[in-house]
Design a protein around this motif. Sequence first.
Motif, PDB file in Angstrom:
ATOM      1  N   ASP A 149       0.863  -1.170   0.000  1.00 47.82           N
ATOM      2  CA  ASP A 149       0.000   0.000   0.000  1.00 47.82           C
ATOM      3  C   ASP A 149       0.906   1.228   0.000  1.00 47.82           C
ATOM      4  N   PRO A 150       0.773   2.151  -0.973  1.00 48.88           N
ATOM      5  CA  PRO A 150       1.646   3.338  -0.994  1.00 48.88           C
ATOM      6  C   PRO A 150       1.580   4.170   0.280  1.00 48.88           C
ATOM      7  N   LEU A 151       0.526   4.000   1.072  1.00 48.54           N
ATOM      8  CA  LEU A 151       0.409   4.753   2.316  1.00 48.54           C
ATOM      9  C   LEU A 151       1.203   4.111   3.444  1.00 48.54           C
ATOM     10  N   GLN A 152       1.763   2.925   3.202  1.00 46.89           N
ATOM     11  CA  GLN A 152       2.596   2.261   4.197  1.00 46.89           C
ATOM     12  C   GLN A 152       4.031   2.176   3.693  1.00 46.89           C
ATOM     13  N   GLU A 153       4.930   1.741   4.564  1.00 51.06           N
ATOM     14  CA  GLU A 153       6.354   1.731   4.218  1.00 51.06           C
ATOM     15  C   GLU A 153       6.899   0.339   3.974  1.00 51.06           C
ATOM     16  N   ARG A 154       6.056  -0.700   4.026  1.00 48.79           N
ATOM     17  CA  ARG A 154       6.583  -2.051   3.832  1.00 48.79           C
ATOM     18  C   ARG A 154       5.552  -2.914   3.128  1.00 48.79           C
TER      19      ARG A 154
ATOM     20  N   GLY B 179     -19.382   0.273   4.059  1.00 46.26           N
ATOM     21  CA  GLY B 179     -18.114   0.787   4.559  1.00 46.26           C
ATOM     22  C   GLY B 179     -16.960  -0.150   4.266  1.00 46.26           C
ATOM     23  N   GLN B 180     -17.177  -1.450   4.500  1.00 49.84           N
ATOM     24  CA  GLN B 180     -16.131  -2.434   4.207  1.00 49.84           C
ATOM     25  C   GLN B 180     -15.875  -2.535   2.714  1.00 49.84           C
ATOM     26  N   ARG B 181     -16.947  -2.461   1.921  1.00 45.14           N
ATOM     27  CA  ARG B 181     -16.771  -2.505   0.464  1.00 45.14           C
ATOM     28  C   ARG B 181     -15.882  -1.368  -0.010  1.00 45.14           C
ATOM     29  N   ARG B 182     -16.121  -0.177   0.513  1.00 49.74           N
ATOM     30  CA  ARG B 182     -15.308   0.971   0.102  1.00 49.74           C
ATOM     31  C   ARG B 182     -13.856   0.807   0.559  1.00 49.74           C
ATOM     32  N   LEU B 183     -13.653   0.369   1.801  1.00 54.45           N
ATOM     33  CA  LEU B 183     -12.283   0.182   2.288  1.00 54.45           C
ATOM     34  C   LEU B 183     -11.542  -0.860   1.463  1.00 54.45           C
ATOM     35  N   LEU B 184     -12.231  -1.956   1.143  1.00 60.84           N
ATOM     36  CA  LEU B 184     -11.582  -3.040   0.410  1.00 60.84           C
ATOM     37  C   LEU B 184     -11.245  -2.611  -1.018  1.00 60.84           C
ATOM     38  N   LEU B 185     -12.177  -1.950  -1.692  1.00 61.53           N
ATOM     39  CA  LEU B 185     -11.914  -1.527  -3.065  1.00 61.53           C
ATOM     40  C   LEU B 185     -10.848  -0.434  -3.114  1.00 61.53           C
ATOM     41  N   ARG B 186     -10.833   0.454  -2.131  1.00 68.56           N
ATOM     42  CA  ARG B 186      -9.781   1.477  -2.085  1.00 68.56           C
ATOM     43  C   ARG B 186      -8.412   0.827  -1.897  1.00 68.56           C
ATOM     44  N   LEU B 187      -8.344  -0.171  -1.025  1.00 69.94           N
ATOM     45  CA  LEU B 187      -7.066  -0.843  -0.787  1.00 69.94           C
ATOM     46  C   LEU B 187      -6.613  -1.596  -2.035  1.00 69.94           C
TER      47      LEU B 187
ATOM     48  N   THR C 140       0.117  -1.913  -4.950  1.00 68.76           N
ATOM     49  CA  THR C 140       1.207  -1.992  -5.921  1.00 68.76           C
ATOM     50  C   THR C 140       2.021  -3.256  -5.648  1.00 68.76           C
ATOM     51  N   PRO C 141       2.827  -3.719  -6.611  1.00 72.86           N
ATOM     52  CA  PRO C 141       3.566  -4.968  -6.413  1.00 72.86           C
ATOM     53  C   PRO C 141       4.528  -4.903  -5.232  1.00 72.86           C
ATOM     54  N   GLY C 142       4.531  -5.962  -4.450  1.00 73.87           N
ATOM     55  CA  GLY C 142       5.501  -6.091  -3.373  1.00 73.87           C
ATOM     56  C   GLY C 142       6.783  -6.720  -3.876  1.00 73.87           C
ATOM     57  N   VAL C 143       7.847  -6.531  -3.128  1.00 73.54           N
ATOM     58  CA  VAL C 143       9.150  -7.054  -3.559  1.00 73.54           C
ATOM     59  C   VAL C 143       9.838  -7.881  -2.469  1.00 73.54           C
ATOM     60  N   GLU C 144       9.283  -7.911  -1.259  1.00 73.02           N
ATOM     61  CA  GLU C 144      10.031  -8.495  -0.152  1.00 73.02           C
ATOM     62  C   GLU C 144       9.405  -9.760   0.426  1.00 73.02           C
ATOM     63  N   ARG C 145       8.073  -9.816   0.553  1.00 69.61           N
ATOM     64  CA  ARG C 145       7.441 -10.876   1.334  1.00 69.61           C
ATOM     65  C   ARG C 145       6.610 -11.810   0.452  1.00 69.61           C
ATOM     66  N   ASP C 146       6.501 -13.047   0.902  1.00 69.38           N
ATOM     67  CA  ASP C 146       5.674 -14.044   0.236  1.00 69.38           C
ATOM     68  C   ASP C 146       4.267 -13.982   0.825  1.00 69.38           C
ATOM     69  N   LEU C 147       3.265 -14.309   0.014  1.00 66.09           N
ATOM     70  CA  LEU C 147       1.881 -14.250   0.476  1.00 66.09           C
ATOM     71  C   LEU C 147       1.661 -15.136   1.698  1.00 66.09           C
ATOM     72  N   PHE C 148       2.224 -16.346   1.688  1.00 65.79           N
ATOM     73  CA  PHE C 148       1.972 -17.276   2.790  1.00 65.79           C
ATOM     74  C   PHE C 148       2.703 -16.852   4.064  1.00 65.79           C
ATOM     75  N   GLU C 149       3.763 -16.077   3.907  1.00 66.85           N
ATOM     76  CA  GLU C 149       4.412 -15.490   5.078  1.00 66.85           C
ATOM     77  C   GLU C 149       3.490 -14.469   5.736  1.00 66.85           C
ATOM     78  N   VAL C 150       2.822 -13.679   4.932  1.00 65.71           N
ATOM     79  CA  VAL C 150       1.883 -12.696   5.477  1.00 65.71           C
ATOM     80  C   VAL C 150       0.689 -13.406   6.106  1.00 65.71           C
ATOM     81  N   LEU C 151       0.184 -14.466   5.446  1.00 65.17           N
ATOM     82  CA  LEU C 151      -0.950 -15.214   5.983  1.00 65.17           C
ATOM     83  C   LEU C 151      -0.621 -15.866   7.326  1.00 65.17           C
TER      84      LEU C 151
END
Length: 389
Positions: A276-281, A293-301, A306-317
Amino acid sequence: MDGTLARLLLLVGVLVALAIALHAPVIGMVAVALAAAALLSVGWLRQVAAGLRIRRELPDELAFGERARASIVLENRSLLRVPWLEVRESVPLPLRLTPVPHRVLTLGAGATARVEYTIRGGRRGWYTLGPLQVALGDALGLKRLRLSGPTATLVVYPRVVSLAELDLPAALLIGPLRGQRGEDPARPAGVRPYAPGDDIRRLDWKSSARQRTLLVRRADATLAPETTLAVAFGRQDYEPTIFYDALERAATAAASLAVALLNAKLPVSLISNGRDPLQERDGVALGWGKGDGQRRLLLRLLGRLTPGVERDLFEVLAAQPLPWGGTTVLVLSDLTPARLPAVLALRRRGQQLMLLLVEGTAGGLALARQHQMAAWRVGRREQPVLVRS
């Protein structure tokens, strides 16, 4: 100092020198008049620049393909007229529907002017409009001031299509998608009043006798209502040749499924290894929620992602809590033997699994069937379409 003003001041100096050398008061008066005009013009320009206010009026979000009006509002709060003012806008290419605004206008004392144009959500993303370039000039053309106007950010949602367009089967074996959940008799949860249509075998006669009304045994649901959308959005997740196309199809599939679930009043969360460009990692996690409200938050996110470069999806899960009996929808490139252990680990965490394979192969679909997992391949047409395995 502007070249024109510098040359005028040089001329004034020459005229003053000539007036003194020739004892010509008329030349001196001309020099004084020119100097006074230059000072007045420059002072005028600085005064109107100090009183100029610039703001933008535009939405901060757009649905995919939606059009909207954007405005640049120029307000002259000084008591002097702005002789001329030039406005140059900067609009990202995916938002352009009309030529980029370039206007030259004049602005009276206390007046307000608007420069309007139309934008369109032509591609999912998080965009910055600006910087706005504004130039002011005096009436004599002696000096020009350049100002930078405010920037603005805007997010374009991913494309959302119906489940019918995604070709999802109506009898999908994922509890929340069916809009109803069964109850597990092994997980009793008290009693409730009898309702027409209840199985009489579920009547609790002892409790009914005590309460003098018919009561039915109640049990917890076999499936939790929460659905977690886990979207692979890393540089390593897709082939470089189709990378951006695959990301857009993944975002569209996730957004479409999320909207369908939220319309069915079911809680949905989003987890991804994108950034998320609003975060640093890398790594984002939006908790479960329902409604608009959740629909708007989810679609905005999803729009900002943008593409990540450091972490794997299953690591985040692995770092996120998942409700026992909930459903996890994995949006992946493909199911491979290397990915299979991490996927099966989610099943051991009590998750019902559903796979959306953006670049699914026959081998990946067969591997999913072998392990009794529901899986579909996301097509490559103009809008993502799920093809039955």
